[in-house]
Design a protein around this motif. Structure first.
Motif, short mmCIF file in Angstrom:
data_model
loop_
_atom_site.label_atom_id
_atom_site.label_comp_id
_atom_site.label_asym_id
_atom_site.label_seq_id
_atom_site.Cartn_x
_atom_site.Cartn_y
_atom_site.Cartn_z
N PRO A 1 43.68 59.27 59.21
CA PRO A 1 43.03 59.19 57.90
C PRO A 1 42.10 60.39 57.64
N GLU A 2 41.94 60.68 56.36
CA GLU A 2 40.97 61.70 55.97
C GLU A 2 39.54 61.18 56.11
N ARG A 3 39.38 59.89 55.85
CA ARG A 3 38.05 59.27 55.93
C ARG A 3 38.20 57.83 56.44
N ILE A 4 37.12 57.32 57.00
CA ILE A 4 36.99 55.89 57.31
C ILE A 4 36.02 55.31 56.29
N VAL A 5 36.37 54.20 55.69
CA VAL A 5 35.52 53.56 54.70
C VAL A 5 35.26 52.12 55.14
N VAL A 6 34.00 51.72 55.09
CA VAL A 6 33.64 50.37 55.49
C VAL A 6 32.44 49.91 54.67
N THR A 7 32.45 48.66 54.28
CA THR A 7 31.26 48.05 53.68
C THR A 7 30.26 47.76 54.79
N GLU A 8 28.98 47.99 54.51
CA GLU A 8 27.96 47.85 55.54
C GLU A 8 28.08 46.51 56.26
N ALA A 9 27.88 46.55 57.57
CA ALA A 9 27.99 45.34 58.40
C ALA A 9 26.81 44.42 58.17
N GLY A 10 27.05 43.13 58.40
CA GLY A 10 25.99 42.15 58.23
C GLY A 10 25.03 42.08 59.40
N TRP B 1 23.00 43.94 62.71
CA TRP B 1 22.44 45.23 63.15
C TRP B 1 23.28 45.84 64.27
N ARG B 2 23.72 45.00 65.19
CA ARG B 2 24.50 45.46 66.34
C ARG B 2 25.77 46.18 65.89
N VAL B 3 26.48 45.60 64.92
CA VAL B 3 27.72 46.22 64.43
C VAL B 3 27.41 47.44 63.58
N ALA B 4 26.34 47.36 62.79
CA ALA B 4 25.96 48.52 61.97
C ALA B 4 25.65 49.73 62.85
N ALA B 5 24.96 49.51 63.97
CA ALA B 5 24.65 50.61 64.88
C ALA B 5 25.92 51.20 65.48
N VAL C 1 32.76 59.11 57.80
CA VAL C 1 32.67 57.65 57.67
C VAL C 1 31.78 57.33 56.47
N ASP C 2 32.36 56.68 55.48
CA ASP C 2 31.60 56.24 54.30
C ASP C 2 31.20 54.78 54.49
N ILE C 3 29.89 54.53 54.49
CA ILE C 3 29.37 53.16 54.63
C ILE C 3 28.84 52.74 53.27
N LEU C 4 29.53 51.80 52.64
CA LEU C 4 29.20 51.39 51.28
C LEU C 4 28.31 50.15 51.28
N PRO C 5 27.47 49.97 50.28
CA PRO C 5 26.60 48.79 50.24
C PRO C 5 27.40 47.51 50.04
N ASP C 6 26.87 46.41 50.56
CA ASP C 6 27.51 45.11 50.40
C ASP C 6 26.96 44.48 49.13
N ASP C 7 27.66 44.69 48.02
CA ASP C 7 27.14 44.22 46.74
C ASP C 7 27.47 42.75 46.46
N LYS D 1 13.07 43.82 59.63
CA LYS D 1 12.41 43.70 60.94
C LYS D 1 13.30 44.04 62.13
N MET D 2 14.57 44.33 61.90
CA MET D 2 15.44 44.72 63.02
C MET D 2 15.42 46.22 63.22
N PRO D 3 15.60 46.66 64.49
CA PRO D 3 15.73 45.86 65.70
C PRO D 3 14.37 45.40 66.23
N GLY D 4 14.38 44.41 67.07
CA GLY D 4 13.18 43.93 67.73
C GLY D 4 12.74 42.56 67.29
N TYR D 5 13.19 42.10 66.11
CA TYR D 5 12.75 40.80 65.61
C TYR D 5 13.15 39.68 66.56
#
Length: 509
Positions: free
Chosen positions: A99-108, A110-114, A127-133, A324-328
């Motif tokens: 692929p030319e790009r990877i596109v993903v909606t932001e993960a719910g 923190w662990r996966v988002a990192a 990698v395009d990370i799009l907001p979860d609207d 509050k993440m990470p650490g909460y």
């Protein structure tokens, strides 16, 4: 290698055709990747029903996308070469599809988002990370609302969401002249032969295949796999919600805090798992409830109580999580260190309320919010259980549990481990509360009216023991200081009996 423009990764809780990553794509030039991966099924030992629900819903959603013209690469858990991780499966797809790009909606979570944030460097692909609207309040908008506030009370955030959406508003004023009708929603219930039940869906061929897979691969996980009656398609989830509005919503408000033995659902919707996975749209759900109220089919306290849970509480806890993440997850205001009692996994306890709540959790992957907050959560806090262990238990056992929604509810609301960032008081209660809101105590081997001694309800001595040992932490809390004063009025002998009764019970765990 067959080059594609965008590789669109869809996660297991993003089963929505209007998802930002899909909405930005082109079926003719882009390719969707979905994968069942061992890491996500086992980072905690999720309830077997939860794993089956998600895998089946994912497979049905992949079919829905294909019917809409999308090319979908779907990796089943038992597929040859499955690496067991999102990173591994994206790496394989990049190598195969170029692929030319990877596109993903932001993960719910923190662990996966990192994890996702490291992909661009690892794969040398943008990698395009799009907001979860699908959420009404973005992570950034919530942070802006919270900035500078001494207390982050949900009620004030909720009012902003009402104004933003226009739900239950008459111009600039709340419908009925009040923002919140919670005072009307605390009635105990009585057994009713005509009490509604959520829709039950017979497993189709796809779901049956998933159930066999889960039985084989996750037999050591918590919970009963059969019977499996969850909706796993958008249409069935919408039907389940419509049945709730028609049959149960009119009495939901009055009895949303009630508990009855043998009645796990009462008038609850049991749709959180569908909303959180993407099968139902939260705003459309709320609009349908408002329509039912405006049509005169449900009372305002029921409509408001339901809508507050979604545009108020659900949005609010997500905001707290990302603020509050990470650490909460390490918050531990009371310094509790006791291990989680074994009966949270077995339901083998003489306390009727806990046995009921945990048994139905084991059977259904479900318990309603008061069972979670005022039975299993209340007991854990009074007993001094490590809040990190309580958090992991809730994340394991409920089909609607994702870290962004479960962690603030447990760490902040249930265990008060954040010291009051989220909740205005510790939700601590003696057996009297459970007796008032349920019929559990009448069939319990313990006596809810006794405060101390071997026959007394354990919640009673544990409650007063909690008040005593945390007096310096809660003594200035406006909603708890009266309980400290009440404890201080007990004579010395009674205080000693409380200490001994609580200690004897905890030693028996």
């Amino acid at each position: 290698m067959t080059g594609v423009r965008n590789l669109i990764l869809v996660l297991g809780d993003q089963l929505t055709r209007g998802l930002s990553s899909i909405a930005a794509g082109d079926p003719a030039r882009d390719r969707v990747l979905m994968a069942e991966v061992h890491d996500e099924a086992t980072y905690v030992r999720h309830h077997k029903k939860k794993i089956a629900f998600l895998f089946s819903a994912m497979r049905h959603f992949a079919a829905e996308l294909r019917e809409a013209g999308w090319q979908v690469d779907y990796v089943t858990l038992d597929a040859d070469g499955n690496t067991g991780s999102f990173t591994g499966e994206v790496e394989r797809a990049v190598a195969a599809r170029g692929p030319e790009r990877i596109v993903v909606t932001e993960a719910g979570e923190w662990r996966v988002a990192a994890m996702i944030k490291g992909w661009e460097e690892r794969f040398c692909v943008p990698v395009d990370i799009l907001p979860d609207d699908r959420f009404l309040s973005s992570i950034e908008a919530f942070a802006a609302w919270a900035d500078g506030r001494k207390q982050l009370r949900m009620e004030y955030f909720y009012r902003e969401m009402r104004k933003k959406t226009g739900l239950l508003m008459d111009g600039s004023e709340p419908a009925g002249g009040k923002w919140n009708f919670d005072h009307d929603n605390r009635k105990p219930a009585k057994t009713d032969l005509f009490m509604p039940r959520p829709n039950e869906i017979a497993p189709d061929e796809t779901t049956q295949g998933v159930l066999a897979l889960v039985a084989d691969r996750f037999d050591n996980h918590f919970g009963d796999l059969a019977p499996f009656t969850f909706a796993v398609t958008r249409g069935d989830a919408e039907d389940a919600f419509a049945a709730f509005v028609d049959k149960a919503l009119p009495r939901f408000g009055d009895y949303q805090d009630a508990m009855l033995a043998g009645e796990p659902f009462l008038y609850h919707s049991v749709i959180a798992l569908y909303i959180n996975a993407g099968l139902l749209d939260p705003l459309k759900v709320c609009a349908a409830v408002e329509d039912a109220w405006r049509a005169g089919d449900v009372p305002l306290n029921a409509a408001e109580g339901f809508i507050r849970q979604i545009i108020g509480w659900r949005e609010y806890v997500r905001g707290i999580y990302w603020l509050k993440m990470p650490g909460y997850e390490a918050s531990n205001f009371f310094g509790h260190k006791r291990p989680l009692p074994d009966f949270y996994w077995t339901a083998e306890t003489d306390m009727m309320c806990l046995r009921e709540a945990i048994t139905q959790t084991k059977e259904l992957a479900y318990a309603h919010h008061i069972q979670r907050l005022m039975v299993t959560g209340n007991f854990a806090m009074l007993a001094g259980v490590d809040p990190a262990e309580v958090h992991e238990w809730y994340l394991c056992v409920y089909a609607d549990a994702y870290e962004w929604v479960e962690m603030p509810n447990t760490i902040g609301m249930s265990q008060f481990a954040d010291g009051g960032l989220l909740a205005s008081k510790p939700y601590a209660a003696s057996g009297a509360y459970i007796n008032r809101m349920s019929d559990y105590c009448g069939n319990c081997r313990y006596d809810v009216k006794q405060r101390t001694g071997p026959e007394a309800c354990p919640f009673n001595a544990l409650y007063w023991g909690f008040v005593s040992r945390n007096r310096n932490r809660i003594g200035n809390n406006p909603r708890m200081k009266q309980m400290v004063r009440t404890y201080d009025r007990f004579d010395g002998d009674e205080q000693e009996r409380i200490t001994q009764s609580a200690a004897a019970f905890l030693d028996s765990l």
